[in-house]
Scaffold this active site. Structure first.
Site, PDB file in Angstrom:
ATOM      1  N   THR A  45      68.426 -10.897 101.483  1.00  0.00           N
ATOM      2  CA  THR A  45      69.560 -11.690 101.010  1.00  0.00           C
ATOM      3  C   THR A  45      69.130 -12.721  99.983  1.00  0.00           C
ATOM      4  OG1 THR A  45      70.660 -11.357 103.132  1.00  0.00           O
ATOM      5  CG2 THR A  45      71.476 -13.161 101.769  1.00  0.00           C
ATOM      6  N   TYR A 133      59.810  -7.305 110.212  1.00  0.00           N
ATOM      7  CA  TYR A 133      61.122  -7.070 109.595  1.00  0.00           C
ATOM      8  C   TYR A 133      61.277  -5.571 109.414  1.00  0.00           C
ATOM      9  CZ  TYR A 133      64.873  -7.491 106.030  1.00  0.00           C
ATOM     10  OH  TYR A 133      66.046  -7.389 105.312  1.00  0.00           O
ATOM     11  N   LYS A 161      62.784  -8.459 113.626  1.00  0.00           N
ATOM     12  CA  LYS A 161      64.116  -8.556 113.006  1.00  0.00           C
ATOM     13  C   LYS A 161      64.586  -7.117 112.863  1.00  0.00           C
ATOM     14  CE  LYS A 161      66.619 -10.307 108.944  1.00  0.00           C
ATOM     15  NZ  LYS A 161      67.179  -9.082 108.347  1.00  0.00           N
ATOM     16  N   THR A 163      66.902  -4.561 111.826  1.00  0.00           N
ATOM     17  CA  THR A 163      68.000  -4.179 110.947  1.00  0.00           C
ATOM     18  C   THR A 163      68.005  -2.654 110.860  1.00  0.00           C
ATOM     19  OG1 THR A 163      67.609  -6.233 109.734  1.00  0.00           O
ATOM     20  CG2 THR A 163      69.102  -4.663 108.731  1.00  0.00           C
ATOM     21  N   GLY A 185      69.846  -7.529 112.963  1.00  0.00           N
ATOM     22  CA  GLY A 185      69.974  -7.786 111.536  1.00  0.00           C
ATOM     23  C   GLY A 185      71.185  -7.179 110.869  1.00  0.00           C
ATOM     24  N   ILE A 202      70.317 -12.420 112.779  1.00  0.00           N
ATOM     25  CA  ILE A 202      70.065 -12.948 111.441  1.00  0.00           C
ATOM     26  C   ILE A 202      70.934 -12.158 110.484  1.00  0.00           C
ATOM     27  CG2 ILE A 202      68.373 -13.238 109.590  1.00  0.00           C
ATOM     28  CD1 ILE A 202      66.184 -13.170 111.769  1.00  0.00           C
TER      29      ILE A 202
END
Length: 289
Positions: A45, A133, A161, A163, A185, A202
């Protein structure tokens, strides 16, 4: 209590340079209005994978200085350049970040032993804790439960995280590693992630939508599933509108409607057109005002 983190955006000037004042305004809005639990700085982001090392350092320092200890900060330092990732890990640790994160190395179809080496190297020389991540849709790297287990052999690697739309894997990972930190995520799948007992979330849209997301988390914790489903539906209506209006510039345009100078996106991402500006105004009026 489950934690909600905004994935911090980076404000850019029209010429692509970093707008530090805009970053400060977004940090302040997240603290003072959103009452966010933390910020994930330097991620997708934040358009981090298009930035120089010095630009990343400026963003990390600006966010850290403005937050001034008020909230939790996670610095995403991952990079295809391992030396840069290590240098950024040291830089943010010296600044005072208590957690770092790193995207899985991508593009070159790295073998798992190379991925493990990458993570071990990032944390080797810093006194900090790392969150993996995992975002397979963008990296092409889909780690397995056994591979997460190997990464967790390093005591400095504390969580994920997550996602990833593979919720079977999420359930397997959650149950195998009950003591690891798992943060969802995908904003549009917050409710099913809560049902699988993630520790928080997040996301980019929480910059705009934190109040509704927190209400959804509270409704779920209270057992009011009907209310939580309605709030997820309302959030997904907002997310759909943002996607249809070009999500990255639209997130910033909506923040501008709120009086926050979020600036431009970094080229080659789109700069706002009159149609996008009109769409962002409509999104703000319909879903957020």
């Amino acid at each position: 209590m489950k934690k909600l983190y905004s994935a911090l955006m980076t404000a850019f000037n029209e010429d692509g340079t970093v707008n530090s004042q805009g970053i400060r305004e977004m940090v302040r809005y997240n603290i003072d209005v959103n009452h966010i639990d933390g910020l994930y700085v330097g991620g997708s982001t934040g358009e981090a994978f298009m930035l120089s090392t010095e630009e990343k350092k400026l963003i990390f320092k600006t966010a850290f200085d403005e937050a001034n200890g008020a909230i939790d900060l996670i610095a995403q330092v991952g990079s295809l350049n391992l030396l840069e990732a290590k240098a950024l890990a040291k830089y943010v640790t010296d600044l005072g970040y208590k957690k770092i994160s790193a995207v899985t190395p991508f593009y070159y179809n790295f073998k798992f032993d190379e991925i493990k080496h990458y993570y071990d190297e990032i944390v080797k020389d810093v006194d900090n804790k790392l969150i993996i991540y995992s975002i397979p849709a963008l990296t092409g790297v889909a780690l397995t439960t056994d591979q997460f287990a190997e990464l967790f052999e390093n005591p400095k690697i504390i969580g994920i995280k997550y996602t990833n739309a593979d919720f079977y894997l999420l359930e397997r990972v959650r149950n195998r590693f009950p003591d690891k930190l798992i943060l969802s995520g995908f904003d549009e799948m917050l409710l099913p992630a809560l049902a699988l007992n993630v520790d928080g979330a997040i996301g980019s849209t929480y910059n705009l939508n934190a109040k509704r997301a927190k209400a959804e988390m509270n409704a779920f914790e209270a057992g009011d599933i009907a209310k939580a489903r309605q709030l997820q539906k309302d959030s997904n209506d907002l997310i759909t509108a943002l996607i249809q209006n070009d999500i990255y510039p639209s997130l910033k345009l909506v923040m501008e409607e709120m009086g926050i100078h979020a600036g431009y996106t970094k080229e080659p991402m789109s700069h706002p057109t009159p149609e996008m500006k009109a769409g962002a105004k409509e999104i703000y009026q319909k879903y957020l005002k």
